[in-house]
Design an enzyme around this catalytic site. Sequence first.
Site, short mmCIF file in Angstrom:
data_model
loop_
_atom_site.label_atom_id
_atom_site.label_comp_id
_atom_site.label_asym_id
_atom_site.label_seq_id
_atom_site.Cartn_x
_atom_site.Cartn_y
_atom_site.Cartn_z
N SER B 51 -16.72 63.83 54.92
CA SER B 51 -15.50 63.45 55.64
C SER B 51 -15.52 64.09 57.02
CB SER B 51 -14.26 63.94 54.88
OG SER B 51 -13.15 64.00 55.75
N GLU B 52 -15.13 63.33 58.02
CA GLU B 52 -15.12 63.84 59.39
C GLU B 52 -14.27 65.10 59.55
OE1 GLU B 52 -14.66 60.71 58.23
OE2 GLU B 52 -14.00 59.54 59.95
N LEU B 53 -13.24 65.24 58.72
CA LEU B 53 -12.36 66.40 58.84
C LEU B 53 -13.11 67.71 58.73
CD1 LEU B 53 -10.31 64.07 58.11
CD2 LEU B 53 -8.94 65.87 57.06
#
Lengths: 230, 230, 263, 263
Positions: B51-53
Amino acid sequence: MTATPERLHPTVMAMVVARDFEDGQVVNLGVGLPLECANVLPPDREILLHSELGMLGYGPVITDPELIDPFVTIVGTLPVTAQPGIVFMSHDESFAMIRGGHLDVAVLGGLQVDRDGNLANTQLEGKPAGNLGGAPDLAYCAKRTVVLMFHTTTSGELKILEACTLPLTAPRCVDRIVTDVAVMDVVAASDDRPGEIVLREVAPGWTPEAVQAITGARLTVADDVREIAL
Amino acid sequence: MTATPERLHPTVMAMVVARDFEDGQVVNLGVGLPLECANVLPPDREILLHSELGMLGYGPVITDPELIDPFVTIVGTLPVTAQPGIVFMSHDESFAMIRGGHLDVAVLGGLQVDRDGNLANTQLEGKPAGNLGGAPDLAYCAKRTVVLMFHTTTSGELKILEACTLPLTAPRCVDRIVTDVAVMDVVAASDDRPGEIVLREVAPGWTPEAVQAITGARLTVADDVREIAL
Amino acid sequence: MALVHPRGPRLIDKRIATFDEAVADVPDGATVHFGGFVSPWNHPSYLVAAVARQGASGLTAVATAMGRGPARSDEHSMWYPPERRPTDYFDIGLLAELGRIRKGITSFPVAARHSLVYPFEAQLARGEVEVEVTGQGSLAERIRAARAGIAAFYTPVGPGTAVAEGKELRDFDGVPHVLETALHADFALIRAQRADRHGNLWFRGARTFNETMAGAATVTVAEVDEIVELGTLGPEEIHVAGVYVQRIVERPRTAATSWEQPQ
Amino acid sequence: MALVHPRGPRLIDKRIATFDEAVADVPDGATVHFGGFVSPWNHPSYLVAAVARQGASGLTAVATAMGRGPARSDEHSMWYPPERRPTDYFDIGLLAELGRIRKGITSFPVAARHSLVYPFEAQLARGEVEVEVTGQGSLAERIRAARAGIAAFYTPVGPGTAVAEGKELRDFDGVPHVLETALHADFALIRAQRADRHGNLWFRGARTFNETMAGAATVTVAEVDEIVELGTLGPEEIHVAGVYVQRIVERPRTAATSWEQPQ
């Protein structure tokens, strides 16, 4: 003819530098003389010592093998104390911290410094290459760069010069020079005047003239020049 | 005149994409349809979802509020499962990972794809700006980029075109297109021929001609074109 | 409803049984990142020794320092009485001494004292090897750039000194900067304290180049003190995500006493 | 022999008693980094609310998204039954709604659906505000560059799309790259789970821009769930070193129900 006055002991030289650290400052100490500062800081003061290896918040060098943690070492694999709040990080983050301007003071050794604040401290004579280490980043990016070194070489050669002759570590970076005979500030060149080295303090028994005599750059003697005191 | 054949259910579309993941691959799933892949992966397979987060190694979306950990969420603040070995990191490290080529597959939604593999998926009609999000990095830097989308818009407009008309997310980045009627590969242009879209699989009941009829780019039908199977 | 893989699942397992296997495919002429900062506790000693046994030559070695070599290796732990100094510290001076290094990209190419000469330095003085001396900050950032997919960057460190010679200069906000490029390697050989089978790594102490180099090479091999069960390393405490690491090898419980012992 | 400081030592203590004090000096026209990723659990809600109360306007806001605003703030935790949704989630849509934002530098300037319009988006459509839309990777790297003293860098992401328009392009190994510059702010307002008085930070979950922005501004203020004793956070587990953080403020034990309550 008077006897040559005594030069300051390395421990006292380090104390002259450490005297001016402000509480809470982030400071990187080069190998050799500068590292002595780690050993003279009062234990109840919080000065955060930074190591290029990726460590922030170390304390004095440890000599008792029983107390050593081999994972808490600085350049030269020297074991040091872990202070409360110490943080470890990577080399890239450690230098992001330096280059990003997050260090208040870098204390570095010096081979030569000149009146423009240029620093040469990486190329030993006769060696086929220089050891840059982290010095270029530290010298150029710390908010304040202090050079702590003996005023002359062991064979008496001058180290504070009109212009460095050795390869530069970083240009126009030195703010203060502390030696075994004097404390000097480098005032950067501006459009209308060249850089100058201002003599602020002299070791006990030393006169400005005696300091000038072993200095290769013309010194400007401060109006309030005084004897070094801790 | 025959009845229009049925289109694949979104869950099946996701399974067609997930079918081709190899064990151990690192995969980023875009919001919406692509995220469905997280829910159809067998629990005993190790596909690392990124996930980019700043998270690597999550699993299916959680819907039972009692099982939610609010600190394990992806884009859209959707709660997901923490799989063994999950790692958290910063946004800059997360994108270093993407841009540095460490992701095997990015599965992204699409508004338009063209025969050069250009992707447009960020600019909704009528909005004053587009939501780029992490799509440009994912589309361009993943080793393989799969677009998972409905073949046409809800109002029947074509989405697979000779040339995108919407602002591009990233140029020449799409390797495969999976829709509710077909599986297609984009073969990049080379010096002596233009890019082309090769029709590999069609949904049950669909013919290559029927797929071509709702496709705005000329399709090259693979010699071994076959029905989609899981 | 879920997909069942026809072959059955194959778990991620990056463990390699021996150091010799882990570096068997390092080719002659490879560029190799070597992690650590000249300490028995952060240098990938067993990987260095395995490369020495394997025989790859013509290497471009990227490292903080070019090593002291076997004769002086215990200088690094002089603060311990001799009986407590590690016997299994093999720094890259070993590879230099064996003539395997063609070029060094480093911050410390020579010994810090006039009176000492290390193997690489001696070869350099004789013109047998090449060197690219880079300040540590730029070296770290160049390696990080390789991991992070950044082709090049402008740093304020370098202009006005020899390292900027021949490189592009540009002013930003009136301050001169020099363009430095990403430094990717074929292999990165690093050292960590703990790993799991995904290749997730955890370090004790300053993480030096060991963290920086992970993922900055086509193949990253980590020499670790201990391999733990997946899930033992918490998601917030992992320093290097496993995607950056292709192979992990556990150090032996009994320390080697010579680099020539197969491990 | 050791130096004794004449004034007596002053310990490092970055704790600030209230959020209102912590942002009192944010000036009109400031550039502000806002951390988090649109979640009540990673957004600096109390700092946002304090800026709203303080009144600074003409802000350039750097953030993942420009926020939904108070009316829709509980959409972010729709998976919880209403009684479990945080009452103290104040996203930067609040500042937009109050007309305090002049420009957004962001990856998500608008709502993801046709049928929704958020405050910043409405102002943008009316031409009242400016926007610079940047892919998240380049935005993250630009902020990291500000912390790391890198003036600019070449990334392969952007060429061939609108974000590269007007920027310098250059090929590296035959691949076009675009030059992106560091993005420094006057203030960085971030959220962490734990801090000590040195400003060392520890995060639960994905660290989003909260870690990235720390140190990328002249003043970094961290809103934290808990302030712990110095030494509680282990040296290997600290995510952000205290040097990057100038102020820390602890969240209240009882959740606010309105942004207008002084905190």
